[in-house]
Design an enzyme around this catalytic site. Structure first.
Site, short mmCIF file in Angstrom:
data_model
loop_
_atom_site.label_atom_id
_atom_site.label_comp_id
_atom_site.label_asym_id
_atom_site.label_seq_id
_atom_site.Cartn_x
_atom_site.Cartn_y
_atom_site.Cartn_z
CB CYS A 250 -6.20 -1.48 5.35
SG CYS A 250 -4.07 -1.70 4.80
CD GLU B 155 -2.14 3.99 2.88
OE1 GLU B 155 -2.99 4.82 2.42
OE2 GLU B 155 -2.10 2.91 2.48
CG HIS C 206 -1.74 -0.83 1.38
ND1 HIS C 206 -3.05 -1.50 1.83
CD2 HIS C 206 -2.34 -1.88 0.10
CE1 HIS C 206 -3.64 -2.93 1.80
NE2 HIS C 206 -3.62 -2.45 0.88
CB CYS D 85 -1.72 1.10 6.32
SG CYS D 85 -0.89 0.63 4.93
#
Length: 160
Positions: A104, A80, A78, A107
């Site tokens: 999420c 992040e 992801h 993260c």
């Protein structure tokens, strides 16, 4: 007299997160992130994509398949997390992250451990999922402020 139509900090950093999202090869959800110090200095950038050494052409981008091994979710890093992993400094305490999609739960754990103090997000389209509900719960417990970016509906064209 100085120019009056300059970008404010939130607009500037969310714009950079949006531009970073354009690097993603995900055909459905392109996400970008920009980590910023307390002094408004960019510390790191990230976008969602395959890990280093894992070819974008060999790993799946499908959202649904017969086997989870043929879906993107087990492979994609992801935005992040990539922004955290791309950081080459030693301390992100008190930093903010601008992200185009609410983080999420996985993260969020990394954001908490990294010392991020604020999350500014553009979209919260998965707000009803267990992942995002858990993320918000953890952020509240850890004292991380999160807020939705207030769009100014300004269009900027880049001629590359």
């Amino acid at each position: 007299m100085k120019k009056q139509s300059y970008l404010k900090w939130d607009e500037y950093f969310m714009g950079i997160a949006l531009l970073s999202a354009e690097r993603s090869k995900d055909p459905n959800t392109s996400v970008g992130a920009c980590i910023v110090s307390e002094e408004n200095k960019i510390l790191s950038l990230g976008y969602n994509g395959m890990p280093l050494g894992c070819s974008d052409d060999e790993y799946p981008w499908a959202r649904e398949a017969e086997s989870p091994l043929d879906e993107k979710y087990l492979y994609v890093c992801h935005a992040e997390l990539n922004a955290i992993l791309n950081y080459t400094g030693t301390n992100m305490r008190g930093a903010k992250i601008y992200t185009t999609l609410f983080p999420c739960n996985e993260c969020t754990k990394a954001l908490i451990q990294s010392g991020i103090s604020e999350v500014i997000y553009m979209s919260d389209k998965y707000s009803d999922t267990p992942s995002v509900i858990a993320a918000k719960r953890m952020m509240k417990s850890a004292g991380i402020v999160f807020r939705q970016y207030e769009s100014i509906n300004r269009q900027i064209t880049l001629n590359l």
